[in-house]
Scaffold this motif. Sequence first.
Motif, short mmCIF file in Angstrom:
data_model
loop_
_atom_site.label_atom_id
_atom_site.label_comp_id
_atom_site.label_asym_id
_atom_site.label_seq_id
_atom_site.Cartn_x
_atom_site.Cartn_y
_atom_site.Cartn_z
N TRP A 1 -20.53 46.22 25.62
CA TRP A 1 -21.12 46.83 26.82
C TRP A 1 -20.04 47.23 27.84
O TRP A 1 -20.01 46.70 28.95
CB TRP A 1 -22.09 45.85 27.49
CG TRP A 1 -23.12 45.27 26.58
CD1 TRP A 1 -24.19 45.89 26.01
CD2 TRP A 1 -23.19 43.89 26.16
NE1 TRP A 1 -24.91 45.03 25.25
CE2 TRP A 1 -24.33 43.77 25.32
CE3 TRP A 1 -22.43 42.74 26.41
CZ2 TRP A 1 -24.70 42.58 24.73
CZ3 TRP A 1 -22.80 41.56 25.83
CH2 TRP A 1 -23.92 41.48 25.00
N PRO A 2 -19.13 48.11 27.49
CA PRO A 2 -18.07 48.44 28.45
C PRO A 2 -18.60 49.11 29.72
O PRO A 2 -18.13 48.80 30.83
CB PRO A 2 -17.17 49.41 27.67
CG PRO A 2 -18.02 49.94 26.57
CD PRO A 2 -18.98 48.85 26.24
N GLU A 3 -19.60 50.01 29.60
CA GLU A 3 -20.13 50.68 30.78
C GLU A 3 -20.79 49.70 31.74
O GLU A 3 -20.57 49.74 32.96
CB GLU A 3 -21.14 51.77 30.38
CG GLU A 3 -20.52 52.98 29.72
CD GLU A 3 -20.50 52.83 28.20
OE1 GLU A 3 -20.71 51.70 27.70
OE2 GLU A 3 -20.26 53.85 27.52
N VAL B 1 -8.89 50.18 34.97
CA VAL B 1 -9.97 49.20 35.11
C VAL B 1 -9.76 48.39 36.39
O VAL B 1 -10.71 48.07 37.10
CB VAL B 1 -10.03 48.26 33.89
CG1 VAL B 1 -11.11 47.20 34.09
CG2 VAL B 1 -10.30 49.05 32.61
N LEU B 2 -8.50 48.12 36.71
CA LEU B 2 -8.15 47.34 37.90
C LEU B 2 -8.21 48.17 39.17
O LEU B 2 -8.01 47.64 40.26
CB LEU B 2 -6.73 46.77 37.71
CG LEU B 2 -6.23 45.71 38.68
CD1 LEU B 2 -7.11 44.47 38.65
CD2 LEU B 2 -4.78 45.35 38.37
N ARG B 3 -8.50 49.46 39.06
CA ARG B 3 -8.51 50.39 40.19
C ARG B 3 -7.12 50.56 40.80
O ARG B 3 -6.96 50.67 42.01
CB ARG B 3 -9.50 49.94 41.29
CG ARG B 3 -10.97 50.08 40.95
CD ARG B 3 -11.40 51.53 40.92
NE ARG B 3 -11.04 52.27 42.11
CZ ARG B 3 -11.75 52.29 43.23
NH1 ARG B 3 -12.89 51.61 43.28
NH2 ARG B 3 -11.37 52.99 44.27
N ARG B 4 -6.10 50.59 39.95
CA ARG B 4 -4.73 50.89 40.38
C ARG B 4 -4.28 52.16 39.66
O ARG B 4 -4.75 52.49 38.57
CB ARG B 4 -3.79 49.74 40.04
CG ARG B 4 -4.10 48.46 40.80
CD ARG B 4 -4.06 48.69 42.31
NE ARG B 4 -4.44 47.51 43.05
CZ ARG B 4 -3.59 46.54 43.38
NH1 ARG B 4 -2.32 46.64 43.03
NH2 ARG B 4 -4.02 45.49 44.04
N THR B 5 -3.33 52.84 40.27
CA THR B 5 -2.83 54.09 39.73
C THR B 5 -1.52 53.86 39.00
O THR B 5 -0.56 53.37 39.62
CB THR B 5 -2.62 55.12 40.85
OG1 THR B 5 -3.83 55.30 41.57
CG2 THR B 5 -2.16 56.46 40.28
N CYS C 1 -19.59 48.66 35.55
CA CYS C 1 -20.46 48.82 36.71
C CYS C 1 -20.54 47.54 37.54
O CYS C 1 -20.78 47.60 38.76
CB CYS C 1 -21.87 49.23 36.27
SG CYS C 1 -21.97 50.92 35.65
N LEU C 2 -20.35 46.39 36.89
CA LEU C 2 -20.43 45.12 37.60
C LEU C 2 -19.20 44.86 38.47
O LEU C 2 -19.23 44.02 39.36
CB LEU C 2 -20.60 43.96 36.61
CG LEU C 2 -21.93 43.94 35.84
CD1 LEU C 2 -21.91 42.81 34.82
CD2 LEU C 2 -23.10 43.76 36.81
N ARG C 3 -18.12 45.59 38.20
CA ARG C 3 -16.91 45.42 39.00
C ARG C 3 -17.13 46.00 40.39
O ARG C 3 -17.95 46.89 40.59
CB ARG C 3 -15.71 46.10 38.34
CG ARG C 3 -15.37 45.54 36.96
CD ARG C 3 -14.11 46.18 36.43
NE ARG C 3 -12.96 45.88 37.24
CZ ARG C 3 -12.21 44.79 37.10
NH1 ARG C 3 -12.50 43.91 36.16
NH2 ARG C 3 -11.17 44.59 37.88
N THR D 1 -14.05 60.23 35.72
CA THR D 1 -12.76 59.54 35.69
C THR D 1 -12.28 59.43 34.25
O THR D 1 -13.04 59.59 33.29
CB THR D 1 -12.89 58.14 36.29
OG1 THR D 1 -13.77 57.35 35.48
CG2 THR D 1 -13.43 58.20 37.72
N LEU D 2 -11.00 59.14 34.10
CA LEU D 2 -10.42 59.01 32.76
C LEU D 2 -11.04 57.83 32.01
O LEU D 2 -11.24 57.91 30.79
CB LEU D 2 -8.91 58.83 32.86
CG LEU D 2 -8.13 60.00 33.46
CD1 LEU D 2 -6.63 59.69 33.49
CD2 LEU D 2 -8.39 61.28 32.69
N LEU D 3 -11.35 56.76 32.73
CA LEU D 3 -11.95 55.59 32.06
C LEU D 3 -13.37 55.91 31.60
O LEU D 3 -13.77 55.53 30.48
CB LEU D 3 -11.95 54.40 33.02
CG LEU D 3 -12.25 53.04 32.40
CD1 LEU D 3 -11.24 52.71 31.31
CD2 LEU D 3 -12.25 51.95 33.47
#
Length: 633
Positions: free
Chosen positions: A277-279, A198-202, A283-285, A120-122
């Motif tokens: 710790w961005p990764e 990050v919000l899982r929106r396009t 992952c916690l989302r 993914t881009l993120l």
Amino acid sequence: VKALVEEVRGDKIAMIFPEGRITVTGSLMKVYEGPGMIADKAQARLLPIRIDGAQYTPFSRLRGKVHIRWFPKITLTVLPPCDFQLPDEVRGRKRRQMAASKLYDLMSGMMFEASDSNETLLRALMRARRLHGGAKIVCEDPLRQPMNYKNLISAAFAFSRVLGRSVPAPAADVAVPAVGVLLPNMTGTVLTFFALHVLRRTPAMLNFSAGAAQIVSACQTAKLTHVVSARRFVEMGKLGPVVEAIEAAGVQMLYLEDLRKQIGTLDKIYALAARVWPEALYCLRRGEAAPDDAAVVLFTSGSEGTPKGVVLSHKNIRANCHQIGSRVDFGPTDIVFNCLPMFHSFGLTGGTLLPILSGLRAFYYPSPLHYRIVPELVYDTNATIMFGTDTFLSGYARFAHPYDFHAIRYIFAGAEKLKDETRKTYAEKYGVRIFEGYGATETAPVISINTPMHNKPGSVGRLLPGIASRLESVPGIDGNAGKLVIHGPNIMKGYLLASAPGVLQPPEGGWYDTGDIVGVDEAGYITIQGRMKRFAKIGGEMVSLTAVETAIQKLWPETMHAVVSVKDDKKGERLVLFTTQPDAKGEDILRHFRELGLNELSIPRQIEPAAEIPLLGTGKTDYVTLQKMADAL
């Protein structure tokens, strides 16, 4: 060379670096004829191997250019073996050149195949942070507040929490859960783009120059419930009527100024955690996007004038970035100047995402129309790579000082035909070569491109690695030419149409019909010969001729009208209106189009009264005859 040929013929293995030297760019450099000639003479099989990661060690020749560290991950990618065969009839110098060209294509294809587009881009953004360092500055705008990877990622995570409180969960019947973005080129737009991921929106990038009616239609096509913008941008861009039309359609506006005030203490703590710790935080989302999920929605004019939503996946965009990177030698020391709007696929992929995900620094400017200011900023920022259209580049050439482009290495032109005089002006006055490319929104967008190593002026370059093509025959077109149809990893996920809002319609069989008539020479260079679709490209913007006719028919419903396009020295093309309306005037059309909220680029600049509009035997308008009449005029 003779000794090597004999060794390989004797079933021994030879390992050759066809570039002849250790790379100092981190990209593919010049490929010599010798290795290709050895493979040809020995009738050898080739085993492509890519070494990646060694450039980050303390022993690297790229010290001072890349983020050096001890024990970086080094990857060897071994691709399947392949045969190296050339036509028997080709001899002498031409055969050696063909061998070198084929070997280069094999190497650039290897560069693409060995790259990981399945992310993914993120994830690609976070990986770029690890590779190039969190302190690496990646974007800046005229406000002169540079943003590095750490700041960009942490701000995107914090802003996603604020957006999450303002945007409700998407409806179940929406294939692409999109949020509109109505913003100019600035770091805040990039921040919003990644915060939505990050919000899982396009992000649905809205063309703010398209007019109120088109923008509202785009919102309805993508079933948008919210649009993110900025009050300052609305005020300076005089977009008040557009915002009123959006809100009247039931879409809620969210302003960056208001959202910024909603950032609380927990959001700031979240941002601090994302810096380190961005990764882990991601992952916690709940859930994570897949590479084949929608990454962005861009809008292009439909055949009836209503915008079509082009849905590009993460994999589409990443693949196109890797395809470009396999042919163009850009590196971490390059600075990209991007004034092409991010709602345009060229400005989004080439000018925005490619630099950020590759460790390049980018400078964003909100308008390509400021012909005096842009050259000054190119000079001030020491930009080395620039993107533009012929209209914009010729405008800069009229006002730029000969030293403004002193640091520029490459200028890439697309979206419209590059005129010879523009190419000549930049070569003679500024000492810069312009490389013309070709693409479409549906292909994320680049299909072919000229490069420093393979450049043929007048063409749009050769197909990028990973793209398969076929030419379909067109009546009246002879020779090695036809309608171009392509297939590849950069082909869009599908369309969103006004006739079926929110419903994704994928391309048939994964093939995309460009609608362009092209010729291809023996070296693979593509030349655009015409368009099958009824569109004109004016100032780099696509204008539907059918939509223009429909709008004029509403103005004068009792008479007949037809619109064709002809070449124009300033804008690329201009529209010619043939009409049976006896008193047709441009002022009336201008007033009518403004009332409809249509783009003023679509107004015909030439009106030709006609006693009747020529028709085919089927009763349809005879556009072939009309085109000949327009060309004669």
